[in-house]
Design a protein around this motif. Structure first.
Motif, short mmCIF file in Angstrom:
data_model
loop_
_atom_site.label_atom_id
_atom_site.label_comp_id
_atom_site.label_asym_id
_atom_site.label_seq_id
_atom_site.Cartn_x
_atom_site.Cartn_y
_atom_site.Cartn_z
N ASP A 1 0.86 -1.11 -0.23
CA ASP A 1 -0.06 -0.27 -0.45
C ASP A 1 0.74 1.39 -0.23
O ASP A 1 1.77 1.03 0.88
N LYS A 2 0.52 2.26 -0.57
CA LYS A 2 0.99 3.49 -0.93
C LYS A 2 0.23 4.62 0.88
O LYS A 2 -0.92 4.36 0.76
N VAL A 3 0.52 5.29 1.24
CA VAL A 3 -0.13 6.62 2.70
C VAL A 3 0.72 7.66 1.86
O VAL A 3 1.41 7.51 1.64
N PHE A 4 -0.26 9.17 1.99
CA PHE A 4 0.06 10.23 1.40
C PHE A 4 -0.68 10.91 3.10
O PHE A 4 -1.80 10.51 2.86
N ASP A 5 -0.33 12.50 3.18
CA ASP A 5 -0.73 12.42 4.23
C ASP A 5 -1.78 13.53 3.02
O ASP A 5 -2.58 14.44 4.41
N VAL A 6 -2.02 13.99 2.08
CA VAL A 6 -2.68 14.94 1.23
C VAL A 6 -3.35 13.70 -0.04
O VAL A 6 -3.29 12.99 -0.09
N TYR A 7 -2.72 14.15 -0.66
CA TYR A 7 -3.56 13.61 -1.76
C TYR A 7 -1.94 12.91 -3.05
O TYR A 7 -0.69 13.72 -2.91
N PRO A 8 -1.75 11.94 -3.77
CA PRO A 8 -0.96 11.31 -4.35
C PRO A 8 -0.72 12.09 -5.91
O PRO A 8 -1.89 12.70 -6.09
N GLU A 9 -0.05 12.18 -6.04
CA GLU A 9 0.42 12.98 -8.61
C GLU A 9 -0.11 11.92 -8.77
O GLU A 9 -0.90 12.15 -9.96
N GLU A 10 0.08 10.33 -8.82
CA GLU A 10 -0.64 9.08 -9.22
C GLU A 10 -2.32 9.75 -9.50
O GLU A 10 -3.19 9.52 -8.59
N SER A 11 -2.82 10.02 -10.87
CA SER A 11 -4.49 9.55 -10.60
C SER A 11 -4.74 8.25 -9.92
O SER A 11 -4.81 7.35 -11.01
N ILE A 12 -6.24 8.26 -11.06
CA ILE A 12 -7.49 7.23 -10.72
C ILE A 12 -6.94 6.55 -11.93
O ILE A 12 -6.74 5.42 -11.06
N ALA A 13 -6.92 7.16 -12.68
CA ALA A 13 -6.90 6.56 -13.94
C ALA A 13 -5.79 5.76 -14.11
O ALA A 13 -5.23 4.80 -14.80
N ASP A 14 -4.20 6.99 -13.72
CA ASP A 14 -2.70 6.47 -13.96
C ASP A 14 -2.66 5.05 -12.99
O ASP A 14 -1.67 4.12 -13.46
N TRP A 15 -3.38 5.30 -11.93
CA TRP A 15 -2.89 3.29 -10.92
C TRP A 15 -3.60 2.79 -11.85
O TRP A 15 -3.55 1.40 -12.02
N HIS A 16 -5.33 2.91 -12.26
CA HIS A 16 -5.53 1.15 -12.96
C HIS A 16 -4.76 1.21 -14.12
O HIS A 16 -4.56 -0.36 -14.13
N LYS A 17 -3.92 2.15 -14.59
CA LYS A 17 -3.18 1.63 -15.91
C LYS A 17 -1.82 0.56 -15.26
O LYS A 17 -1.67 0.01 -15.71
N ARG A 18 -1.05 1.69 -14.42
CA ARG A 18 0.11 1.12 -13.44
C ARG A 18 -0.19 -0.52 -13.20
O ARG A 18 0.75 -1.27 -13.48
N THR A 19 -1.91 -1.06 -12.68
CA THR A 19 -1.12 -1.70 -11.98
C THR A 19 -1.91 -3.07 -13.12
O THR A 19 -2.38 -3.45 -11.95
N GLY A 20 -2.37 -2.46 -14.31
CA GLY A 20 -3.18 -3.74 -15.31
C GLY A 20 -4.40 -3.93 -15.09
O GLY A 20 -5.51 -4.60 -15.40
N MET A 21 -5.06 -2.89 -14.34
CA MET A 21 -6.63 -2.75 -13.30
C MET A 21 -7.35 -1.95 -14.57
O MET A 21 -8.42 -2.16 -14.75
N TRP A 22 -6.90 -0.86 -15.71
CA TRP A 22 -7.81 -0.52 -16.25
C TRP A 22 -8.31 -1.44 -17.62
O TRP A 22 -7.88 -2.00 -17.86
N VAL A 23 -9.64 -1.28 -17.54
CA VAL A 23 -10.60 -1.85 -18.63
C VAL A 23 -11.15 -0.77 -19.54
O VAL A 23 -11.67 0.10 -19.13
N GLU A 24 -10.67 -1.75 -20.45
CA GLU A 24 -10.64 -0.76 -22.04
C GLU A 24 -12.18 -1.03 -22.30
O GLU A 24 -12.85 -1.29 -22.46
#
Length: 165
Positions: free
Chosen positions: A142-165
């Protein structure tokens, strides 16, 4: 083909469906707005979806809440542009729409009736604002952030292979 997410409120007064490329409930928000609106465990989980595909039945039961924000990052009280939609009959939180990002809508995972995929990792954000009684359960990846991560919801899905075309 995006996933069709179907959701509803507790009393059945509002039903909705929306298409999503980003259906994984991976991002846990600990801010006071999310926590108090829908996070009984001290956090809320928001998904991402395509606003143009949002279909709603029971619109007359919908209410909209725009939070007032005042904290160390907003020293003067501001009204959020985010419109948190809920059922006026039972109080269920349903989705967040913010006209700042008009193509997106953020259904609350708690309102989704469709089975959702399990995340390979989670992102805990806004920990700076968590309630003092909350002890986040943080997994090894897991990743933890005091405020917001730089990675967007879309970018996270793409990086983890969870993006649905």
């Amino acid at each position: 083909m995006p996933v069709l997410l179907k959701g509803s409120c507790r009393c059945g007064g509002v039903h909705f469906e929306v298409e999503s490329h980003t259906p994984v409930p991976f991002m846990l928000c600990y801010c006071s707005i999310c926590r108090k609106q829908q996070g009984g465990g001290g956090f809320a989980i928001n998904l991402g979806a395509d606003y143009e595909t949002l279909k709603i039945t029971g619109k007359r039961s919908l209410g909209v809440y725009r939070a007032e924000i005042e904290d160390d990052e907003h020293p003067h009280c501001e009204v959020s542009t985010g419109e948190r939609n809920f059922c006026r009959k039972c109080g269920s939180a349903l989705w967040l729409y913010d006209p700042t990002w008009p193509d997106l809508v953020h259904p609350f995972a708690s309102a989704i009736d469709t089975d959702l995929p399990k995340p390979p990792e989670k992102v805990h954000l806004m920990l700076k604002y968590k309630a003092n009684w909350v002890e986040p359960v943080v997994g090894r990846q897991d990743k933890v952030f005091d405020v917001y991560p730089e990675e967007s919801i879309a970018d996270w899905h793409k990086r983890t292979g969870m993006w649905v075309e």
